[in-house]
Design an enzyme around this catalytic site. Structure first.
Site, mmCIF file in Angstrom:
data_model
loop_
_atom_site.group_PDB
_atom_site.id
_atom_site.type_symbol
_atom_site.label_atom_id
_atom_site.label_comp_id
_atom_site.label_asym_id
_atom_site.label_seq_id
_atom_site.Cartn_x
_atom_site.Cartn_y
_atom_site.Cartn_z
ATOM 1 N N ASN A 94 0.836 -1.198 0.000
ATOM 2 C CA ASN A 94 0.000 0.000 0.000
ATOM 3 C C ASN A 94 0.873 1.252 0.000
ATOM 4 O OD1 ASN A 94 0.604 -0.834 2.685
ATOM 5 N ND2 ASN A 94 -1.121 0.293 3.532
ATOM 6 N N GLU A 147 -2.890 -4.740 -3.118
ATOM 7 C CA GLU A 147 -3.371 -5.591 -4.207
ATOM 8 C C GLU A 147 -3.361 -4.830 -5.532
ATOM 9 O OE1 GLU A 147 -4.708 -5.067 -1.272
ATOM 10 O OE2 GLU A 147 -5.728 -6.842 -0.475
ATOM 11 N N CYS A 175 -10.756 -3.859 -4.140
ATOM 12 C CA CYS A 175 -9.700 -4.776 -4.595
ATOM 13 C C CYS A 175 -10.271 -6.132 -5.000
ATOM 14 C CB CYS A 175 -8.624 -4.938 -3.524
ATOM 15 S SG CYS A 175 -7.537 -3.494 -3.466
ATOM 16 N N GLU A 218 0.227 5.201 0.663
ATOM 17 C CA GLU A 218 -0.748 6.202 1.111
ATOM 18 C C GLU A 218 -0.354 7.600 0.656
ATOM 19 O OE1 GLU A 218 -1.284 5.466 5.333
ATOM 20 O OE2 GLU A 218 -2.416 3.632 4.882
ATOM 21 N N CYS A 267 -10.129 -5.292 0.491
ATOM 22 C CA CYS A 267 -11.292 -4.404 0.490
ATOM 23 C C CYS A 267 -12.188 -4.716 -0.710
ATOM 24 C CB CYS A 267 -10.844 -2.939 0.477
ATOM 25 S SG CYS A 267 -10.310 -2.334 -1.140
ATOM 26 N N CYS A 314 -4.054 0.493 -2.529
ATOM 27 C CA CYS A 314 -3.920 -0.757 -1.782
ATOM 28 C C CYS A 314 -2.789 -1.617 -2.351
ATOM 29 C CB CYS A 314 -5.215 -1.560 -1.847
ATOM 30 S SG CYS A 314 -6.555 -0.898 -0.860
HETATM 31 N N1 THU Z 1 -5.123 -1.933 2.614
HETATM 32 C C1 THU Z 1 -4.512 -2.670 1.639
HETATM 33 O O1 THU Z 1 -3.514 -2.223 1.047
HETATM 34 N N2 THU Z 1 -5.021 -3.886 1.347
HETATM 35 C C2 THU Z 1 -6.028 -4.502 2.031
HETATM 36 O O2 THU Z 1 -6.372 -5.640 1.710
HETATM 37 C C3 THU Z 1 -6.690 -3.804 3.138
HETATM 38 C C4 THU Z 1 -6.318 -2.373 3.301
HETATM 39 C C5 THU Z 1 -4.514 -0.647 2.996
HETATM 40 C C6 THU Z 1 -5.227 0.601 2.556
HETATM 41 C C7 THU Z 1 -4.708 1.615 3.567
HETATM 42 O O3 THU Z 1 -3.442 2.091 3.110
HETATM 43 C C8 THU Z 1 -4.488 0.803 4.826
HETATM 44 O O4 THU Z 1 -4.442 -0.561 4.404
HETATM 45 C C9 THU Z 1 -5.570 0.977 5.868
HETATM 46 O O5 THU Z 1 -6.836 0.795 5.327
#
Ligand code: THU
Length: 129
Positions: A39, A52, A86, A41, A83, A50
């Protein structure tokens, strides 16, 4: 290396200063290659991506066109679940009864198929064009 080990390794590179929730994802493409993502941000929160999504982008950029298996890992109390967005992104490239291995850094894992994670997915069959 196991797919989950790839996900664990790439998680170290996650950029998650806002949530402090680092996620790593690895996928196996139909041609056997492994692609990874973490991920990333952003201070403008909705612009974050994310793990994925990063792995899918790497796969498509490399010319692969199908996913047979996915692993995702985070330091979470229960195995981290992709999520909704994804799940839809994975469905675009899923081949066969694709499995998603969800894991905690502590070692707990849970395996589900994408069909279990996203029943009734919107797909091409819902469109008449
Ligand atoms: N996140 C992912 O990268 N993948 C997931 O399967 C669940 C959530 C990230 C998004 C964000 O940067 C952080 O986790 C918190 O939601």
């Amino acid at each position: 290396m196991e797919l989950l080990d790839h996900a664990r390794a790439v998680r170290e590179n996650a950029y998650a200063p806002y949530s402090n929730f680092k996620v790593g994802a690895a996928l196996r493409a139909a041609d056997g290659r492994v692609f990874t993502g973490c991920n990333v941000e952003n201070v403008a929160y909705p612009e974050g991506t994310c793990a994925e999504a990063g792995a899918i982008a790497a796969m498509v950029a490399a010319g692969a066109d199908g996913i047979t298996e996915v692993a995702v890992i985070a330091e979470s109390p229960v195995p981290v679940s992709p999520c909704g967005g994804c799940r839809q992104k994975l469905a675009e490239f899923a081949q066969g009864d694709m499995t998603v291995t969800m894991a905690t850094t502590a070692g707990e894992t849970k395996v589900m198929t994408l069909a279990e994670l996203l029943p009734g997915a919107f797909d091409q069959s819902h469109m008449d064009r």
